[in-house]
Design an enzyme around this catalytic site. Structure first.
Site, PDB file in Angstrom:
ATOM      1  N   GLY A 226       0.818  -1.200   0.000  1.00 62.36           N
ATOM      2  CA  GLY A 226       0.000   0.000   0.000  1.00 62.36           C
ATOM      3  C   GLY A 226       0.853   1.252   0.000  1.00 62.36           C
ATOM      4  O   GLY A 226       1.912   1.322  -0.638  1.00 62.36           O
ATOM      5  N   CYS A 227       0.438   2.264   0.769  1.00 63.87           N
ATOM      6  CA  CYS A 227       1.115   3.564   0.767  1.00 63.87           C
ATOM      7  C   CYS A 227       2.549   3.478   1.270  1.00 63.87           C
ATOM      8  O   CYS A 227       3.370   4.348   0.954  1.00 63.87           O
ATOM      9  CB  CYS A 227       0.324   4.565   1.601  1.00 63.87           C
ATOM     10  SG  CYS A 227      -1.356   4.872   0.994  1.00 63.87           S
ATOM     11  N   ALA A 228       2.885   2.477   2.065  1.00 64.75           N
ATOM     12  CA  ALA A 228       4.248   2.331   2.574  1.00 64.75           C
ATOM     13  C   ALA A 228       5.214   1.817   1.521  1.00 64.75           C
ATOM     14  O   ALA A 228       6.434   1.813   1.737  1.00 64.75           O
ATOM     15  CB  ALA A 228       4.259   1.393   3.783  1.00 64.75           C
TER      16      ALA A 228
ATOM     17  N   PHE B 220       3.060   5.597   5.695  1.00 64.20           N
ATOM     18  CA  PHE B 220       2.242   4.635   6.434  1.00 64.20           C
ATOM     19  C   PHE B 220       1.560   3.691   5.456  1.00 64.20           C
ATOM     20  O   PHE B 220       1.253   4.062   4.319  1.00 64.20           O
ATOM     21  CB  PHE B 220       1.177   5.355   7.254  1.00 64.20           C
ATOM     22  CG  PHE B 220       1.744   6.323   8.244  1.00 64.20           C
ATOM     23  CD1 PHE B 220       2.221   5.877   9.466  1.00 64.20           C
ATOM     24  CD2 PHE B 220       1.819   7.676   7.966  1.00 64.20           C
ATOM     25  CE1 PHE B 220       2.762   6.761  10.391  1.00 64.20           C
ATOM     26  CE2 PHE B 220       2.351   8.571   8.877  1.00 64.20           C
ATOM     27  CZ  PHE B 220       2.831   8.107  10.088  1.00 64.20           C
TER      28      PHE B 220
END
Length: 348
Positions: free
Chosen positions: A140-142, A334
């Site tokens: 994901g965003c990480a 995150f």
């Protein structure tokens, strides 16, 4: 980690642009029988700090129903094009030819590609037949920070080898106008699409070196952020607890990682953060005791591109490089887990 040089950084966006006012109007028109729910939450479009986003399909694509097969076909077509563009730019900026790349790490979570994106597109851009491939899913965003860190660790393990890192996310394909989940409306208001790529090498000269990387994952937080696999497509998981969680937990996570790197927060000249949303940016500034407005580039990227998941923090880094990279920068992002990824950069 032995210090690894970043030789280049490139970003790319798909061809279609949607203004936020247009997105709000179209979403309300298409939100089926859930107008009351939409009207109750419509303020998120106005308060998201977003002026426009780049998406992989024209806005009228959302006027029709799409199942898994069609959504994933769009993901593959769009991601193939973005991979070729951004990888080629990163290799050229590094002053290399494609056959000088020894390995590739490809990060993407918004679609399924088997064979993976690197296999689909590597031969077409001139990567060697013996290229080493590490496709990564689920970050994901990480993924922007963790993927680059993975490429750096592989480069450090074999000094002299050159690794290409590519991350592509087509979040807009997951926008769902058939859902009663408030998170679906938030996704409609903030998601954009984009790609980023970099070339790293140990023992080389670049614009910065990766001096360390780390991660903190919290137990019992699986439902804070992620995707649910549903028909007719992915459904976003956004918990309202994300900003207060970040505000409460980020400082300790960052301080622990920095201690592992042998430095403290007061030695960091600039934090470069994934701008998941305006409330998340505010929470980061509060948690790290930064003056309000410090994360100006994060707000600029959010305004111009929305939340593109993994590539977004690298768009911020690209703008920071253009403005003048400070001596020490710490990247944070995150992702599902719930996790915080961190990376320490030192200007070359």
């Amino acid at each position: 980690m032995d210090k690894v040089a970043i030789l280049s950084l490139a970003t790319a966006v798909p061809p279609y642009i949607v203004e936020q006012s247009e997105a709000k109007s179209k979403a309300r028109e298409l939100f089926g029988g859930r107008k009351e729910l939409f009207d109750r939450l419509a303020g998120v479009f106005d308060n998201a700090g977003i002026a426009q986003r780049h998406i992989v399909a024209p806005i009228d694509w959302y006027e029709h129903s799409h199942g898994w097969k069609e959504r994933n076909r769009l993901y593959l077509d769009a991601s193939d094009a973005l991979f070729r563009d951004v990888a080629t730019m990163a290799i050229e900026q590094a002053g290399l030819s494609p056959d000088e790349i020894d390995g590739v790490v490809a990060v993407s979570t918004t679609g399924i590609a088997t064979p993976s994106l690197d296999a689909r597109n590597g031969p077409g851009i001139g990567l060697r037949a013996d290229i080493r491939r590490v496709p990564i899913f689920g970050m994901g965003c990480a993924g922007g920070v963790n993927g680059l860190a993975t490429a750096a660790r592989l480069a450090a393990a074999e000094p002299g080898t050159r690794w290409l890192f590519v991350t592509i996310e087509t979040c807009s394909i997951a926008i769902r106008l058939d859902s009663d989940d408030p998170a679906a409306i938030v996704a409609t208001a903030i998601f954009g699409d984009g790609a980023a790529a970099a070339v790293v090498q140990a023992g080389a000269a670049g614009f910065a070196t990766i001096a360390g990387s780390g991660e903190r994952m919290w137990p019992d937080t699986l439902n804070i952020m992620g995707w649910r696999v549903e028909d007719p497509g992915l459904a976003v998981v956004f918990d309202r607890a994300i900003p207060p969680f970040v505000e409460a937990e980020l400082a300790e996570a960052v301080d622990t990682m920095l201690a592992d790197f042998g430095c403290g927060r007061d030695s960091i000249d600039r934090f470069c953060c994934h701008p998941g949303g305006v409330k998340v940016i505010d929470a980061i500034e509060s948690a790290l005791e930064l003056p309000i407005g410090t994360l100006d580039l994060e707000r600029d990227v959010l305004n111009d591109c929305g939340n593109m998941s993994a590539p977004t923090v690298l768009f911020v880094l690209d703008r920071l490089i253009s403005r003048g990279l400070p001596q020490r920068t710490m990247l944070t992002s995150f992702g599902p887990g719930f996790t915080c990824a961190g990376m320490l950069l030192e200007r070359a």
